[in-house]
Write a protein that holds these residues in place. Structure first.
Motif, PDB file in Angstrom:
ATOM      1  N   LYS A 267      59.417  -4.476  38.154  1.00 19.43           N
ATOM      2  CA  LYS A 267      60.857  -4.264  37.972  1.00 19.43           C
ATOM      3  C   LYS A 267      61.228  -4.252  36.493  1.00 19.43           C
ATOM      4  O   LYS A 267      62.011  -3.409  36.042  1.00 19.43           O
ATOM      5  CB  LYS A 267      61.657  -5.364  38.683  1.00 19.43           C
ATOM      6  CG  LYS A 267      61.836  -5.179  40.168  1.00 19.43           C
ATOM      7  CD  LYS A 267      62.643  -6.318  40.776  1.00 19.43           C
ATOM      8  CE  LYS A 267      64.048  -6.383  40.243  1.00 19.43           C
ATOM      9  NZ  LYS A 267      64.853  -7.451  40.891  1.00 19.43           N
ATOM     10  N   GLU A 268      60.653  -5.174  35.740  1.00 20.98           N
ATOM     11  CA  GLU A 268      60.962  -5.249  34.310  1.00 20.98           C
ATOM     12  C   GLU A 268      60.530  -3.983  33.579  1.00 20.98           C
ATOM     13  O   GLU A 268      61.228  -3.495  32.688  1.00 20.98           O
ATOM     14  CB  GLU A 268      60.296  -6.488  33.692  1.00 20.98           C
ATOM     15  CG  GLU A 268      60.985  -7.796  34.035  1.00 20.98           C
ATOM     16  CD  GLU A 268      62.439  -7.817  33.580  1.00 20.98           C
ATOM     17  OE1 GLU A 268      62.717  -7.427  32.427  1.00 20.98           O
ATOM     18  OE2 GLU A 268      63.306  -8.206  34.387  1.00 20.98           O
ATOM     19  N   ALA A 269      59.379  -3.441  33.962  1.00 16.47           N
ATOM     20  CA  ALA A 269      58.884  -2.209  33.335  1.00 16.47           C
ATOM     21  C   ALA A 269      59.824  -1.041  33.622  1.00 16.47           C
ATOM     22  O   ALA A 269      60.124  -0.229  32.737  1.00 16.47           O
ATOM     23  CB  ALA A 269      57.475  -1.900  33.832  1.00 16.47           C
ATOM     24  N   VAL A 270      60.284  -0.953  34.858  1.00 14.69           N
ATOM     25  CA  VAL A 270      61.213   0.111  35.241  1.00 14.69           C
ATOM     26  C   VAL A 270      62.535  -0.047  34.504  1.00 14.69           C
ATOM     27  O   VAL A 270      63.112   0.930  34.005  1.00 14.69           O
ATOM     28  CB  VAL A 270      61.433   0.115  36.767  1.00 14.69           C
ATOM     29  CG1 VAL A 270      62.613   1.011  37.143  1.00 14.69           C
ATOM     30  CG2 VAL A 270      60.173   0.582  37.483  1.00 14.69           C
ATOM     31  N   LYS A 271      63.000  -1.282  34.417  1.00 14.54           N
ATOM     32  CA  LYS A 271      64.276  -1.550  33.744  1.00 14.54           C
ATOM     33  C   LYS A 271      64.215  -1.141  32.276  1.00 14.54           C
ATOM     34  O   LYS A 271      65.137  -0.486  31.766  1.00 14.54           O
ATOM     35  CB  LYS A 271      64.634  -3.035  33.867  1.00 14.54           C
ATOM     36  CG  LYS A 271      65.967  -3.405  33.225  1.00 14.54           C
ATOM     37  CD  LYS A 271      66.259  -4.888  33.407  1.00 14.54           C
ATOM     38  CE  LYS A 271      67.530  -5.296  32.680  1.00 14.54           C
ATOM     39  NZ  LYS A 271      67.811  -6.742  32.838  1.00 14.54           N
ATOM     40  N   ARG A 272      63.132  -1.487  31.597  1.00 18.13           N
ATOM     41  CA  ARG A 272      62.994  -1.136  30.177  1.00 18.13           C
ATOM     42  C   ARG A 272      63.012   0.380  29.984  1.00 18.13           C
ATOM     43  O   ARG A 272      63.687   0.903  29.098  1.00 18.13           O
ATOM     44  CB  ARG A 272      61.694  -1.722  29.609  1.00 18.13           C
ATOM     45  CG  ARG A 272      61.728  -3.220  29.355  1.00 18.13           C
ATOM     46  CD  ARG A 272      60.558  -3.651  28.488  1.00 18.13           C
ATOM     47  NE  ARG A 272      59.262  -3.326  29.096  1.00 18.13           N
ATOM     48  CZ  ARG A 272      58.601  -4.124  29.931  1.00 18.13           C
ATOM     49  NH1 ARG A 272      59.118  -5.299  30.266  1.00 18.13           N
ATOM     50  NH2 ARG A 272      57.434  -3.773  30.429  1.00 18.13           N
ATOM     51  N   LEU A 273      62.259   1.073  30.835  1.00 23.85           N
ATOM     52  CA  LEU A 273      62.201   2.526  30.724  1.00 23.85           C
ATOM     53  C   LEU A 273      63.557   3.161  31.037  1.00 23.85           C
ATOM     54  O   LEU A 273      63.985   4.115  30.368  1.00 23.85           O
ATOM     55  CB  LEU A 273      61.136   3.084  31.666  1.00 23.85           C
ATOM     56  CG  LEU A 273      60.979   4.613  31.657  1.00 23.85           C
ATOM     57  CD1 LEU A 273      60.560   5.113  30.283  1.00 23.85           C
ATOM     58  CD2 LEU A 273      59.975   5.054  32.722  1.00 23.85           C
ATOM     59  N   ALA A 274      64.236   2.626  32.044  1.00 19.32           N
ATOM     60  CA  ALA A 274      65.543   3.175  32.426  1.00 19.32           C
ATOM     61  C   ALA A 274      66.541   3.069  31.283  1.00 19.32           C
ATOM     62  O   ALA A 274      67.294   4.022  31.014  1.00 19.32           O
ATOM     63  CB  ALA A 274      66.067   2.463  33.669  1.00 19.32           C
ATOM     64  N   ILE A 275      66.548   1.951  30.595  1.00 26.81           N
ATOM     65  CA  ILE A 275      67.466   1.783  29.462  1.00 26.81           C
ATOM     66  C   ILE A 275      67.135   2.785  28.357  1.00 26.81           C
ATOM     67  O   ILE A 275      68.032   3.383  27.753  1.00 26.81           O
ATOM     68  CB  ILE A 275      67.427   0.336  28.929  1.00 26.81           C
ATOM     69  CG1 ILE A 275      68.073  -0.621  29.959  1.00 26.81           C
ATOM     70  CG2 ILE A 275      68.154   0.223  27.586  1.00 26.81           C
ATOM     71  CD1 ILE A 275      67.981  -2.081  29.599  1.00 26.81           C
ATOM     72  N   GLU A 276      65.848   3.005  28.108  1.00 29.21           N
ATOM     73  CA  GLU A 276      65.432   3.995  27.102  1.00 29.21           C
ATOM     74  C   GLU A 276      65.963   5.386  27.453  1.00 29.21           C
ATOM     75  O   GLU A 276      66.452   6.117  26.581  1.00 29.21           O
ATOM     76  CB  GLU A 276      63.905   4.047  27.011  1.00 29.21           C
ATOM     77  CG  GLU A 276      63.265   2.836  26.360  1.00 29.21           C
ATOM     78  CD  GLU A 276      61.744   2.929  26.377  1.00 29.21           C
ATOM     79  OE1 GLU A 276      61.214   4.023  26.656  1.00 29.21           O
ATOM     80  OE2 GLU A 276      61.089   1.899  26.130  1.00 29.21           O
ATOM     81  N   LYS A 277      65.870   5.752  28.732  1.00 28.19           N
ATOM     82  CA  LYS A 277      66.324   7.075  29.160  1.00 28.19           C
ATOM     83  C   LYS A 277      67.851   7.179  29.088  1.00 28.19           C
ATOM     84  O   LYS A 277      68.396   8.250  28.778  1.00 28.19           O
ATOM     85  CB  LYS A 277      65.831   7.371  30.574  1.00 28.19           C
ATOM     86  CG  LYS A 277      64.323   7.467  30.704  1.00 28.19           C
ATOM     87  CD  LYS A 277      63.753   8.596  29.868  1.00 28.19           C
ATOM     88  CE  LYS A 277      62.246   8.722  30.040  1.00 28.19           C
ATOM     89  NZ  LYS A 277      61.688   9.819  29.211  1.00 28.19           N
ATOM     90  N   MET A 278      68.552   6.100  29.386  1.00 31.96           N
ATOM     91  CA  MET A 278      70.009   6.100  29.264  1.00 31.96           C
ATOM     92  C   MET A 278      70.440   6.266  27.814  1.00 31.96           C
ATOM     93  O   MET A 278      71.399   6.989  27.509  1.00 31.96           O
ATOM     94  CB  MET A 278      70.581   4.806  29.846  1.00 31.96           C
ATOM     95  CG  MET A 278      70.447   4.691  31.345  1.00 31.96           C
ATOM     96  SD  MET A 278      70.854   3.018  31.935  1.00 31.96           S
ATOM     97  CE  MET A 278      70.639   3.242  33.707  1.00 31.96           C
TER      98      MET A 278
END
Length: 290
Positions: free
Chosen positions: A265-276
């Motif tokens: 979950k943490e890995a997905v969250k970090r990547l999602a913020i980068e894409k946002m």
């Protein structure tokens, strides 16, 4: 927010203000939670997406229930989108279940048949207050069960795009401009000259498919040319899976899902913020609330 909203107004707002909203394909509850937490932290509007395969795997009612809880407990606007669906009956089922956006993908058919099928879905969805996305041309790569070989990929014709949008009434539009689903083997060959023509002649928000792995400068240029929505699927799935693989590499005997789902979950969250951050929607949540 209280409830899932249609993505039509949020995407129109994004186009009008020169930024994009990142749409994430999620396949598990943990992935859904992770991108919602990312959006909350970034105060960004969010589009959750599921493929047809994920809908068949989990069931639209379960997905809508989870997404509805997220919308109810989050302060940011959230839409739920069915991605790349060719099945009219499944689209209707998802609308009835509570999806607030659907994509009818009839891009593999001749132009007139694509128009007919898209217009049919627009009529049904509009009555339910649901956004519709459609594609013209063919985006290469693999999206669930839809495989388009590189030699079969076809760019959208700007003049056809105008006619297509006018005749179907589709509120969001995904023209094929040279991107591809999956991870790129080399540099994407985006036809920016065609995108600029489409942007100048079509007034609805445009959608960038194949957002995984496009260089940052190219994403920003696409957004500046009306790409109000960028789809991210493969990169998110890889981040999620790699985090789990890492845990098992360190401890092959691990049998507690919570021990490997939390870092995933943490890995997905970090990547999602980068894409946002890349699409420019961070801090824009208040602009898009219905």
């Amino acid at each position: 927010m209280g409830h899932l909203i249609s993505s039509t107004s949020m995407l129109e707002t994004a186009r009008a203000n020169g930024y994009g909203i990142t749409a994430f394909n999620v396949h598990t509850l943990e992935m859904l939670q992770a991108v919602v937490e990312a959006a909350e932290e970034a105060q960004a509007p969010l589009i959750l997406q599921t493929t047809v395969g994920t809908v068949k795997h989990l069931g639209p009612e379960y997905i809508v229930a989870a997404a509805s809880v997220a919308a109810k407990t989050s302060s940011v606007p959230i839409a739920l989108h069915l991605d790349h669906c060719t099945d009219y009956d499944l689209i209707v089922r998802c609308i009835r279940a509570g999806y607030t956006s659907v994509m009818i993908d009839a891009s593999m058919h001749p132009f007139e048949e694509n128009v007919r099928r898209t217009a049919e879905v627009v009529q049904v969805a509009k009555a339910a207050g649901v956004n519709v996305e459609a594609e013209l041309g063919k985006v290469g790569g693999v999206e669930d069960d839809i495989v388009v070989e590189e030699e079969d990929a076809r760019l959208a014709d700007p003049k056809e795009c105008v006619v297509f949008v006018e005749r179907t009434g589709v509120p969001t539009f995904a023209p094929a401009i040279g991107t591809a689903h999956g991870i790129y083997k080399g540099e994407p060959n985006i036809a920016f000259h065609k995108l600029e023509q489409i942007f100048n002649s079509v007034q609805v928000p445009l959608v960038l498919h194949g957002g995984s792995g496009i260089p940052a400068d190219q994403v920003k240029r696409c957004v500046s040319l009306g790409m109000a929505k960028m789809n991210v699927a493969t990169e998110l799935r890889i981040a999620f899976s790699d985090a789990i693989k890492h845990i098992f590499a360190q401890n092959p005997e691990e049998n507690d899902p919570r021990k490997y789902m939390v870092p995933a979950k943490e890995a997905v969250k970090r990547l999602a913020i980068e894409k946002m951050q890349l699409t420019g929607c961070v801090g824009r949540a208040n602009e898009c609330k219905a």
